[in-house]
Design a protein around this motif. Structure first.
Motif, PDB file in Angstrom:
ATOM      1  N   PRO A  81       2.989 -13.430  12.004  1.00  0.00           N
ATOM      2  CA  PRO A  81       2.608 -11.672  12.307  1.00  0.00           C
ATOM      3  C   PRO A  81       2.646 -11.680  10.687  1.00  0.00           C
ATOM      4  N   VAL A  82       1.712 -10.542  10.364  1.00  0.00           N
ATOM      5  CA  VAL A  82       2.417 -10.031   8.667  1.00  0.00           C
ATOM      6  C   VAL A  82       1.846  -8.642   9.151  1.00  0.00           C
ATOM      7  N   VAL A  83       2.921  -7.835   8.260  1.00  0.00           N
ATOM      8  CA  VAL A  83       2.779  -6.632   8.189  1.00  0.00           C
ATOM      9  C   VAL A  83       2.592  -5.749   6.007  1.00  0.00           C
ATOM     10  N   ILE A  84       1.350  -4.893   6.748  1.00  0.00           N
ATOM     11  CA  ILE A  84       1.488  -5.453   4.864  1.00  0.00           C
ATOM     12  C   ILE A  84       1.137  -3.842   4.764  1.00  0.00           C
ATOM     13  N   GLY A  85       2.187  -3.008   4.083  1.00  0.00           N
ATOM     14  CA  GLY A  85       2.018  -1.804   3.027  1.00  0.00           C
ATOM     15  C   GLY A  85       1.974  -1.179   1.905  1.00  0.00           C
ATOM     16  N   GLY A  86       1.937  -0.274   1.886  1.00  0.00           N
ATOM     17  CA  GLY A  86       1.703   0.697   0.373  1.00  0.00           C
ATOM     18  C   GLY A  86       0.763   2.110  -0.544  1.00  0.00           C
ATOM     19  N   ASP A  87       0.523   1.764  -1.599  1.00  0.00           N
ATOM     20  CA  ASP A  87      -0.224   2.197  -1.884  1.00  0.00           C
ATOM     21  C   ASP A  87      -1.578   2.179  -2.266  1.00  0.00           C
ATOM     22  N   PHE A  88      -2.550   2.422  -1.891  1.00  0.00           N
ATOM     23  CA  PHE A  88      -3.583   1.069  -1.894  1.00  0.00           C
ATOM     24  C   PHE A  88      -4.774   1.743  -2.886  1.00  0.00           C
ATOM     25  N   ASN A  89      -4.431   3.167  -3.486  1.00  0.00           N
ATOM     26  CA  ASN A  89      -4.975   3.894  -3.680  1.00  0.00           C
ATOM     27  C   ASN A  89      -6.853   4.527  -3.865  1.00  0.00           C
ATOM     28  N   THR A  90      -6.771   4.392  -2.615  1.00  0.00           N
ATOM     29  CA  THR A  90      -8.262   4.203  -1.674  1.00  0.00           C
ATOM     30  C   THR A  90      -9.537   6.126  -2.428  1.00  0.00           C
ATOM     31  N   LYS A  91      -9.208   6.151  -3.168  1.00  0.00           N
ATOM     32  CA  LYS A  91      -9.184   7.569  -3.671  1.00  0.00           C
ATOM     33  C   LYS A  91     -11.068   8.366  -2.876  1.00  0.00           C
ATOM     34  N   ARG A 113      -6.443   9.835   1.662  1.00  0.00           N
ATOM     35  CA  ARG A 113      -5.414   9.056   2.039  1.00  0.00           C
ATOM     36  C   ARG A 113      -5.056   7.643   0.961  1.00  0.00           C
ATOM     37  N   LEU A 114      -4.068   7.212   0.194  1.00  0.00           N
ATOM     38  CA  LEU A 114      -4.209   6.549  -0.318  1.00  0.00           C
ATOM     39  C   LEU A 114      -2.857   5.966   0.192  1.00  0.00           C
ATOM     40  N   ASP A 115      -1.985   5.454   1.450  1.00  0.00           N
ATOM     41  CA  ASP A 115      -1.047   4.680   1.320  1.00  0.00           C
ATOM     42  C   ASP A 115      -1.761   5.102   2.942  1.00  0.00           C
TER      43      ASP A 115
END
Length: 339
Positions: A236-246, A300-302
């Motif tokens: 299983p994988v969990v990814i998190g962070g700032d994707f800069n979805t401007k 919503r960037l994160d």
């Protein structure tokens, strides 16, 4: 020489860059060749600083939080907020090491120690100045002790097999230096394996480029996913962070269920089996600092993404101190994960 995208070397302490690199960077032209030549002389770009937590494997599920700490300048307030959140894993982005603007501290190491967590820290940029225009003015006359700006994973559980993936080909902040904040480096993700009572889980902290467009962010995600197919080995994988979805603004949250028309990276994540709807709420994650920036509309960037686990109790937590003042221009996102 082809860019080395995947870094696996872990060290107890990252080497401080030679002052000659900084001096030479002042004189050379803004070119990709010069960027890569100078960056090759900074050994910290090829290593991950790691310190283990004392904790054993986590029983049951775990809580994960993603936070762009915007330099991590406010140690005490950050510790207080994250203690209240009580996450087992923290996907941390924009953390300074030896920058005058944050007191020339190792902000990640201090935060991890205060929270009783281990960490893996990777360098995203070597700052060639004191920061952005605001920070250059605030820190005028001061000197960076090291100059690193990077991303980290903090974990209460032991973190095995850390890795770093360079998400772009670098130099964008070097080539655009005439606009300020000259840097050496690449956007990157940092990850590793944690042990839970239900088995191992791959966790990955991500920071995508801000000075780009949706197509390029999708290309960065595609590169990451290509490496994860090998690194996850069925976990299983969990990814998190700032994707800069401007493009994802606060005025309308209709994009939440399917934001792929605005940000094609969501199509790539969905095709790779990742879910975001159960791990996030349709809320903005940026806020205005006391100096008045960034100004609305907020975005919503994160994000948190999950594959192979169930997500529950998503929340957005205000990144403010006890007086309600912002300690970052990003709020924190958190959720619980389990079988």
């Amino acid at each position: 020489m082809p860019l080395r995208q995947l870094i696996r070397l872990s060290v107890a302490e990252l080497a401080v860059p030679s002052p000659s690199v900084l001096a030479e960077a002042e004189r050379v032209e803004n070119s990709i060749a010069e960027h890569h030549r100078l960056a090759a002389r900074v050994s910290a770009f090829g290593a991950i600083e790691q310190r283990q937590a004392e904790g054993a494997s986590k029983r049951g599920g775990f809580r994960a939080a993603a936070w762009n700490a915007e330099r991590l300048k406010f140690h005490a307030a950050s510790v207080a907020m994250l203690t209240e959140v009580d996450a087992d894993v923290i996907f941390l982005t924009e953390a300074d090491l030896g920058m005058a603007r944050s007191g020339n501290r190792h902000t990640t190491a201090e935060l991890a120690e205060a929270l009783g967590m281990g960490y893996a820290y990777g360098v995203e940029f070597l700052e060639l100045g004191l920061g952005d225009a605001r920070e250059e003015a605030e820190c005028a006359g001061r000197t960076n002790a090291v100059g690193f700006h990077g991303n980290a994973l903090l974990s209460r559980m032991k973190l095995a097999d850390p890795f770093l993936v360079r998400l772009d080909d670098g130099a964008i902040w070097f080539l655009g230096a005439e606009k300020g904040q000259r840097r050496l480096g690449w956007r990157m993700a940092i990850g590793g394996r944690i042990e839970t009572s239900g088995g191992p889980v791959l966790v990955v902290s991500v920071h995508l480029e801000s000075k780009t467009d949706p197509a390029d962010r999708a290309a960065q995600v595609k590169r990451l996913l290509g490496h994860l197919e090998t690194l996850s080995a069925g976990m299983p994988v969990v990814i998190g962070g700032d994707f800069n979805t401007k493009p994802l603004f606060c005025e309308d949250t209709g994009w939440f269920d399917d934001p792929s028309a605005l940000e094609p990276l969501f199509s790539l994540m969905g095709e790779a089996g990742f879910e975001w709807r159960t791990a996030n709420r349709p809320e903005i994650t940026t806020r205005t600092r006391p100096d008045g920036d960034p100004k609305p509309p907020h975005k919503r960037l994160d994000w948190l993404f999950v594959r192979g686990l169930a997500a529950a109790h998503p929340a957005t937590v205000a990144a403010v101190d006890a007086e309600g003042k912002a300690i970052s221009d990003h709020d924190l996102v958190v959720a619980d994960f389990g079988r």
